[in-house]
Design a protein around this motif. Structure first.
Motif, PDB file in Angstrom:
ATOM      1  N   ASP A   1       0.832  -1.194   0.000  1.00 41.22           N
ATOM      2  CA  ASP A   1       0.000   0.000   0.000  1.00 41.22           C
ATOM      3  C   ASP A   1       0.869   1.247   0.000  1.00 41.22           C
ATOM      4  OD1 ASP A   1      -2.270   1.509   0.051  1.00 41.22           O
ATOM      5  OD2 ASP A   1      -3.119   0.580   1.835  1.00 41.22           O
ATOM      6  N   PRO A   2       0.644   2.169  -0.936  1.00 37.50           N
ATOM      7  CA  PRO A   2       1.318   3.480  -0.847  1.00 37.50           C
ATOM      8  C   PRO A   2       0.569   4.362   0.145  1.00 37.50           C
ATOM      9  CG  PRO A   2      -0.053   3.411  -2.800  1.00 37.50           C
ATOM     10  CD  PRO A   2      -0.197   2.069  -2.128  1.00 37.50           C
ATOM     11  N   THR A   3       1.263   5.299   0.743  1.00 38.70           N
ATOM     12  CA  THR A   3       0.619   6.215   1.677  1.00 38.70           C
ATOM     13  C   THR A   3       1.240   7.597   1.547  1.00 38.70           C
ATOM     14  OG1 THR A   3       0.054   6.600   4.010  1.00 38.70           O
ATOM     15  CG2 THR A   3       2.202   5.610   3.560  1.00 38.70           C
TER      16      THR A   3
ATOM     17  N   TRP B   1       2.315  18.628  -1.360  1.00 37.63           N
ATOM     18  CA  TRP B   1       3.722  18.274  -1.495  1.00 37.63           C
ATOM     19  C   TRP B   1       4.001  17.136  -0.522  1.00 37.63           C
ATOM     20  CZ3 TRP B   1       7.238  20.603  -4.837  1.00 37.63           C
ATOM     21  CH2 TRP B   1       6.746  21.692  -5.556  1.00 37.63           C
ATOM     22  N   CYS B   2       4.641  16.092  -1.012  1.00 35.97           N
ATOM     23  CA  CYS B   2       4.747  14.913  -0.153  1.00 35.97           C
ATOM     24  C   CYS B   2       5.832  13.957  -0.642  1.00 35.97           C
ATOM     25  CB  CYS B   2       3.410  14.166  -0.116  1.00 35.97           C
ATOM     26  SG  CYS B   2       2.885  13.504  -1.730  1.00 35.97           S
ATOM     27  N   TYR B   3       6.127  12.971   0.211  1.00 36.11           N
ATOM     28  CA  TYR B   3       6.751  11.722  -0.197  1.00 36.11           C
ATOM     29  C   TYR B   3       5.631  10.706  -0.384  1.00 36.11           C
ATOM     30  CZ  TYR B   3      11.429  13.359   1.225  1.00 36.11           C
ATOM     31  OH  TYR B   3      12.619  14.036   1.324  1.00 36.11           O
ATOM     32  N   LEU B   4       5.952   9.595  -1.058  1.00 32.57           N
ATOM     33  CA  LEU B   4       4.960   8.547  -1.275  1.00 32.57           C
ATOM     34  C   LEU B   4       5.559   7.190  -0.858  1.00 32.57           C
ATOM     35  CD1 LEU B   4       2.045   8.466  -2.421  1.00 32.57           C
ATOM     36  CD2 LEU B   4       3.035   7.640  -4.551  1.00 32.57           C
ATOM     37  N   PRO B   5       5.742   6.965   0.447  1.00 33.35           N
ATOM     38  CA  PRO B   5       6.324   5.694   0.887  1.00 33.35           C
ATOM     39  C   PRO B   5       5.400   4.517   0.579  1.00 33.35           C
ATOM     40  CG  PRO B   5       5.567   6.972   2.773  1.00 33.35           C
ATOM     41  CD  PRO B   5       5.435   7.855   1.572  1.00 33.35           C
ATOM     42  N   MET B   6       6.000   3.349   0.416  1.00 33.51           N
ATOM     43  CA  MET B   6       5.262   2.110   0.182  1.00 33.51           C
ATOM     44  C   MET B   6       5.482   1.183   1.376  1.00 33.51           C
ATOM     45  SD  MET B   6       5.422  -0.477  -3.092  1.00 33.51           S
ATOM     46  CE  MET B   6       7.196  -0.741  -2.955  1.00 33.51           C
TER      47      MET B   6
ATOM     48  N   SER C   1       2.921   2.190  -8.387  1.00 36.38           N
ATOM     49  CA  SER C   1       3.469   0.837  -8.483  1.00 36.38           C
ATOM     50  C   SER C   1       4.992   0.788  -8.539  1.00 36.38           C
ATOM     51  CB  SER C   1       2.913   0.148  -9.734  1.00 36.38           C
ATOM     52  OG  SER C   1       3.305   0.855 -10.908  1.00 36.38           O
ATOM     53  N   VAL C   2       5.664   1.932  -8.557  1.00 35.43           N
ATOM     54  CA  VAL C   2       7.121   1.953  -8.678  1.00 35.43           C
ATOM     55  C   VAL C   2       7.767   1.223  -7.499  1.00 35.43           C
ATOM     56  CG1 VAL C   2       9.145   3.454  -8.577  1.00 35.43           C
ATOM     57  CG2 VAL C   2       7.229   4.043 -10.067  1.00 35.43           C
TER      58      VAL C   2
ATOM     59  N   ASP D   1      -3.540  -2.190  -3.600  1.00 32.25           N
ATOM     60  CA  ASP D   1      -4.340  -1.009  -3.855  1.00 32.25           C
ATOM     61  C   ASP D   1      -4.421  -0.757  -5.360  1.00 32.25           C
ATOM     62  OD1 ASP D   1      -4.050   2.306  -4.059  1.00 32.25           O
ATOM     63  OD2 ASP D   1      -5.521   1.577  -2.618  1.00 32.25           O
ATOM     64  N   GLY D   2      -5.341   0.116  -5.759  1.00 29.98           N
ATOM     65  CA  GLY D   2      -5.524   0.408  -7.174  1.00 29.98           C
ATOM     66  C   GLY D   2      -4.316   1.025  -7.841  1.00 29.98           C
ATOM     67  N   ALA D   3      -3.397   1.597  -7.065  1.00 32.10           N
ATOM     68  CA  ALA D   3      -2.192   2.191  -7.655  1.00 32.10           C
ATOM     69  C   ALA D   3      -1.319   1.150  -8.341  1.00 32.10           C
ATOM     70  CB  ALA D   3      -1.391   2.908  -6.568  1.00 32.10           C
ATOM     71  N   PHE D   4      -1.489  -0.131  -8.003  1.00 33.94           N
ATOM     72  CA  PHE D   4      -0.647  -1.201  -8.557  1.00 33.94           C
ATOM     73  C   PHE D   4      -1.295  -1.902  -9.755  1.00 33.94           C
ATOM     74  CE2 PHE D   4       0.437  -0.675  -4.098  1.00 33.94           C
ATOM     75  CZ  PHE D   4       1.820  -0.607  -4.137  1.00 33.94           C
ATOM     76  N   ALA D   5      -2.450  -1.427 -10.197  1.00 31.52           N
ATOM     77  CA  ALA D   5      -3.164  -2.092 -11.296  1.00 31.52           C
ATOM     78  C   ALA D   5      -2.569  -1.696 -12.639  1.00 31.52           C
ATOM     79  CB  ALA D   5      -4.655  -1.742 -11.233  1.00 31.52           C
ATOM     80  N   THR D   6      -1.364  -2.169 -12.909  1.00 27.49           N
ATOM     81  CA  THR D   6      -0.682  -1.889 -14.175  1.00 27.49           C
ATOM     82  C   THR D   6      -0.416  -3.205 -14.899  1.00 27.49           C
ATOM     83  OG1 THR D   6       1.555  -2.062 -13.253  1.00 27.49           O
ATOM     84  CG2 THR D   6       0.448   0.080 -13.080  1.00 27.49           C
ATOM     85  N   PRO D   7      -0.309  -3.192 -16.227  1.00 27.42           N
ATOM     86  CA  PRO D   7      -0.066  -4.440 -16.959  1.00 27.42           C
ATOM     87  C   PRO D   7       1.240  -5.109 -16.570  1.00 27.42           C
ATOM     88  CG  PRO D   7       0.113  -2.517 -18.410  1.00 27.42           C
ATOM     89  CD  PRO D   7      -0.486  -2.041 -17.129  1.00 27.42           C
ATOM     90  N   GLU D   8       2.264  -4.321 -16.211  1.00 28.36           N
ATOM     91  CA  GLU D   8       3.547  -4.914 -15.813  1.00 28.36           C
ATOM     92  C   GLU D   8       3.407  -5.708 -14.521  1.00 28.36           C
ATOM     93  OE1 GLU D   8       4.005  -1.447 -18.378  1.00 28.36           O
ATOM     94  OE2 GLU D   8       3.112  -1.639 -16.362  1.00 28.36           O
TER      95      GLU D   8
END
Length: 363
Positions: free
Chosen positions: A68-70, A90-95, A122-123, A150-157
């Protein structure tokens, strides 16, 4: 705290003053990228070794990995902080990555990764899973590995990698016109039911779905819901998850919904241990900070395990700290010993004694 007797006792150093603020600042700015990578590996291996030692590895049948990203808001000139339009800040996006064994309630934190605020959700997911999944399979050889995202990871890769590795997955999918059309046959009848009963009504179904950049169709689970709130008109609230599980639609969605407890753990990290206190200028120093917080959280999870079958068995971090750690005592120091004299009126004395003995204190 450099001269505090209790802190010096905990650090097993009664002679010299402990580190000063400037020394601590140099410490958190010193680690290199390699150091941070090794610290992350050490955290993962320590948690896995500890959990394997608590049980018979062959009896574990299911491992659930949650990712989950937050949002981690930033308010200064921290390195690699960026504006994120989704969070409007403005933020960081930790996983945050955790794993759960079978039906146990504990989610074990294994890999916190700090990321710049402008990265895609998804990075870093695939490299982290590439390292974590073999370790979990080696530690619990008879267990199947499930992934909830989470939906942020819904990528074809991500989907392609999960399928190539033979992993079971359930991934949230954002609403779009195609999915909304697919949910309409389920929503139509329950709208009438919701208006008639004036209560929230749900239905579950499934379909096949292929996004524009996918190479194949995948199974989509549809939760059609019409929510009814007092004083408001009924409102459609459909949700969608992509999965390769063969369970029924309702069971799949309920399994996915359990990841809501992971969000509680992220809140516990932030509110209980200041996971979002990333106020150093250097990005690497902030990564070290969240690793130190993760280490502290792992220690609190051990404390929670030691408090099993007590009134602190499911206590969150701040409750464990207030009841078992943050206790006012009289410190009497002599040449040979340090005596900590606790309060006589202490509501959790028996729990404290039991937990202390379980973590190695002598009677």
């Amino acid at each position: 705290l450099g001269g505090d007797p209790a802190m010096k006792l905990a650090c097993e150093n009664r002679e010299d003053p402990l580190a000063s603020q400037s020394t601590l600042s140099r410490f958190e700015n010193r680690p290199t990228r390699t150091d941070l990578l090794r610290l992350g590996y050490a955290l993962t291996d320590t948690v896995l070794d500890r959990e394997r030692a608590k049980r018979r590895p062959g009896k574990v049948r299911r491992i659930t990995i949650d990712m989950d990203p937050t949002e981690d808001p930033t308010y200064g000139d921290q390195q690699l902080t960026f504006f994120n339009a989704y969070y409007d800040n403005w933020c960081y996006l930790p996983m945050v990555t955790t794993f759960q064994l079978d039906e146990e309630p504990e989610h074990h934190l294994v890999a916190p990764v700090l990321r710049p605020g402008n990265v895609k959700g998804s990075v870093g997911a695939i490299p982290l899973l590439r390292r974590l999944v073999p370790r979990l399979r080696n530690a619990f050889p008879r267990a199947e590995v499930f992934i909830r995202m989470d939906g942020a990871f819904a990528t074809p890769e991500v989907f392609a990698w999960l399928e190539n590795e033979g992993l079971h997955y359930v991934v949230n999918m954002a609403k779009n016109p195609v999915l909304l059309r697919k949910s309409e046959p389920l929503l139509t009848p329950i709208r009438q039911q919701a208006r008639k009963k004036m209560e929230t009504t749900k239905a579950f179904g499934e379909d096949r779905y292929e996004a524009g950049d996918w190479k194949e169709e995948r199974r989509v689970i549809i939760k059609a819901e019409v929510t009814v709130l007092e004083g408001r008109e009924p409102r459609d609230n459909p949700r969608f998850v992509i999965t390769n599980l063969r369970w029924g639609p309702k069971k799949v969605y309920r399994y996915y919904a359990l990841r809501g407890d992971v969000e509680n753990r992220i809140r516990e990290l932030k509110d209980g241990l200041r996971f979002d206190l990333t106020s150093c200028c250097a990005f690497k120093a902030n990564q070290l900070r969240i690793l130190l917080v993760a280490g502290a959280y792992v220690l609190y999870q051990e404390l929670r395990y030691a408090a099993r079958k007590t009134d602190c068995a499911r206590a969150q971090v701040w409750i464990l700290r207030e009841r078992l750690i943050k206790i006012g005592v009289m410190i009497r120091e002599s040449v040979r010993r340090i005596l900590l004299e606790g309060p006589r009126a202490y509501a959790w004395l028996e729990t404290w004694r039991l937990v202390a003995s379980r973590v190695g204190a002598s009677p």
